[in-house]
Design a protein around this motif. Structure first.
Motif, PDB file in Angstrom:
ATOM      1  N   TYR A  87       2.130  -5.727   0.979  1.00 29.60           N
ATOM      2  CA  TYR A  87       2.939  -6.263   1.362  1.00 29.60           C
ATOM      3  C   TYR A  87       2.491  -7.351   2.413  1.00 29.60           C
ATOM      4  CZ  TYR A  87       6.831  -8.304   4.242  1.00 29.60           C
ATOM      5  OH  TYR A  87       7.988  -9.229   5.145  1.00 29.60           O
ATOM      6  N   LEU A  88       1.366  -7.287   3.084  1.00 30.21           N
ATOM      7  CA  LEU A  88       0.459  -8.134   3.644  1.00 30.21           C
ATOM      8  C   LEU A  88      -0.003  -9.173   2.236  1.00 30.21           C
ATOM      9  CD1 LEU A  88      -1.370  -7.016   6.954  1.00 30.21           C
ATOM     10  CD2 LEU A  88       0.328  -8.270   6.861  1.00 30.21           C
ATOM     11  N   ARG A  91       1.705 -11.963   1.765  1.00 37.26           N
ATOM     12  CA  ARG A  91       1.960 -12.941   2.742  1.00 37.26           C
ATOM     13  C   ARG A  91       1.013 -13.415   3.017  1.00 37.26           C
ATOM     14  NH1 ARG A  91       6.987 -11.614   5.387  1.00 37.26           N
ATOM     15  NH2 ARG A  91       6.259 -14.289   6.601  1.00 37.26           N
ATOM     16  N   ILE A  92      -0.162 -13.263   3.125  1.00 39.33           N
ATOM     17  CA  ILE A  92      -1.744 -13.559   3.868  1.00 39.33           C
ATOM     18  C   ILE A  92      -2.473 -14.013   2.370  1.00 39.33           C
ATOM     19  CG2 ILE A  92      -0.789 -13.203   6.210  1.00 39.33           C
ATOM     20  CD1 ILE A  92      -3.145 -11.552   5.600  1.00 39.33           C
ATOM     21  N   THR A  97      -6.701 -10.085   2.600  1.00 38.20           N
ATOM     22  CA  THR A  97      -5.629  -8.116   3.857  1.00 38.20           C
ATOM     23  C   THR A  97      -7.156  -7.215   3.165  1.00 38.20           C
ATOM     24  OG1 THR A  97      -3.885  -8.857   3.353  1.00 38.20           O
ATOM     25  CG2 THR A  97      -4.520  -7.000   2.932  1.00 38.20           C
TER      26      THR A  97
END
Length: 429
Positions: A87-88, A91-92, A97
């Protein structure tokens, strides 16, 4: 969420095992080596505990089921860590990550060396598992998106072979440390060397860049004022993919962990080998695994990801039954270690590329992270269950029963999914 661009398939003309490397760009090669090294060090960190489990049982007077619980807890935590990291990554970014997860599991491997009792070790292994699971989720997506479709199966599969290298590093460290130091000190040094992966972050920061397709997808989502929900992988037509891919991941990892977690203990108890003398038997298993990863990588691009899973799961069932149930001499058992490692590991070469190709770009980290680590979480029960069942029957029988069940599940779920070989990934999501 899919588009026509997402389902474009390119022909794979050069299917030789090494042909992909010569055709890769500098960016692809840097990502390849970074992820291969990371996966090797990841494998080393995980395999340290199965190698010292006999020492832990003896020093702290825990039974096999309780000792296996530490392996289960590590894998359960890695399931949550992998899903969160996926998920990270959406997003980033994939690279950021990956850096975070490597530092995380390196730190907690080092702290394991200072554990004063089994309860402390259990907690530290659980915390290590969060980063351990996250590293695969971020690294697999990074590789899958950076490498072109015609090279993806072999490149991602070859990276998987790093696990066998890391396993070999752990076995060599065990042989050296347990020869030079008393057992009550050697196991601590084993965990201490698990902090080495932290050095890889320096390379990642300097040389590895975010995949263009991932950066473009995030930019489009941001421009639209949207944010991908982690729950989208459980909606609409994607739900069926998520269920079947999760079962595939459960079967392949459950079988693998049932075997590799307990084989060192099987050799020293039921086959009456010392820790040092068992090294040769583990070496045959590891060499078989390494060759299996490379052949599996070639097979995935030559004949397809799904076909790889079907053939290797059948092979694994046959060899596991022979290795654990037939009255073999130690010499024959040593020889059988090669095909056991080959079939019980080689199918992983297709997993990263397969899961990458099943999901649209905007959900790829979440989908791939969830499915693989759901499988890891359920597969995490197998070390504990094998250890528990071994108190009522032989360890060999317990390994065999759980491995055969897992590989049968793997075969059926893989058969129900589509082939993804040659799929081109686009930012449209």
């Amino acid at each position: 969420m899919s588009t026509a661009a997402e389902t474009t398939v390119v022909p794979i003309e050069d299917t030789s095992l090494t042909g992909f490397y010569n055709g890769m760009t500098t960016a692809e090669r840097r990502t390849f080596w970074a992820c291969a090294t990371g996966w090797a060090l990841d494998g080393m960190d995980f395999m340290i505990y199965p190698l010292v489990i006999g020492t832990i049982i003896a020093l702290w007077k825990v039974d096999a089921g309780t000792a296996g619980l530490a392996g289960t807890v590590t894998l359960l935590a890695s399931a949550f860590g992998g899903w969160a990291a996926g998920y990270l990554a959406d997003r980033i970014g994939r690279v950021r990550t990956l850096q975070f997860t490597i530092i995380w599991f390196s730190l907690f491997s080092l702290l394991c060396a200072f554990a004063q009792n089994f309860e402390q070790l259990l907690v530290l292994r659980a915390l290590l598992g969060l980063g351990f699971g996250g590293e695969w989720a971020a690294g697999a997506v990074l590789m899958g998106e950076t490498i072109r479709a015609e090279y993806r199966g072999r490149a991602v599969g070859s990276v998987q072979s790093g696990w066998a290298v890391g396993w070999g590093m752990a076995v060599l460290a065990q042989a050296a440390l347990f020869s030079l130091l008393p057992a009550d000190q050697a196991w601590r040094w084993m965990f201490a060397i698990g902090a080495l992966p932290a050095l890889l972050v320096l390379y990642l920061r300097a040389y590895v860049k975010e995949p263009e397709v991932a950066a473009a997808a995030r930019a489009k989502v941001a421009a639209a004022g949207e944010s991908p929900s982690i729950l989208e992988i459980f909606q609409g037509p994607i739900l069926k993919t998520t269920i079947l891919a999760s079962l595939v991941a459960t079967g392949c990892q459950g079988g693998y962990y049932a075997i590799t977690f307990w084989v060192p203990r099987f050799l020293t108890t039921e086959r009456k080998l010392s820790i040092v003398s068992s090294t040769g038997y583990l070496a045959a298993l590891i060499i078989g695994s390494f060759i299996g990863y490379l052949v599996g990588a070639w097979y995935a691009d030559r004949f397809g990801r799904r076909n790889l899973f079907l053939v290797f799961s059948l092979g694994a069932m046959i060899v596991v039954a022979a290795y654990t149930q037939l009255p073999l001499s130690n010499e024959v058992l040593w020889l059988l270690g090669f095909p056991l490692g080959f079939f019980a590991s080689g199918y992983f070469s297709g997993m990263g590329a397969f899961l990458t190709e099943l999901y649209p770009t905007r959900l790829r980290g979440s989908g791939q992270g969830f499915c693989y680590n759901f499988g890891r979480g359920i597969g995490a029960l197998f070390p504990f269950l094998v250890g528990y069942l071994s108190q009522m029957t032989s360890l060999a029988t317990a390994i065999c029963l759980f491995a055969l069940f897992a590989y049968a599940l793997f075969f059926v779920a893989a058969y129900a999914l589509p082939e993804t070989r040659g799929k081109v990934l686009q930012a449209d999501a």
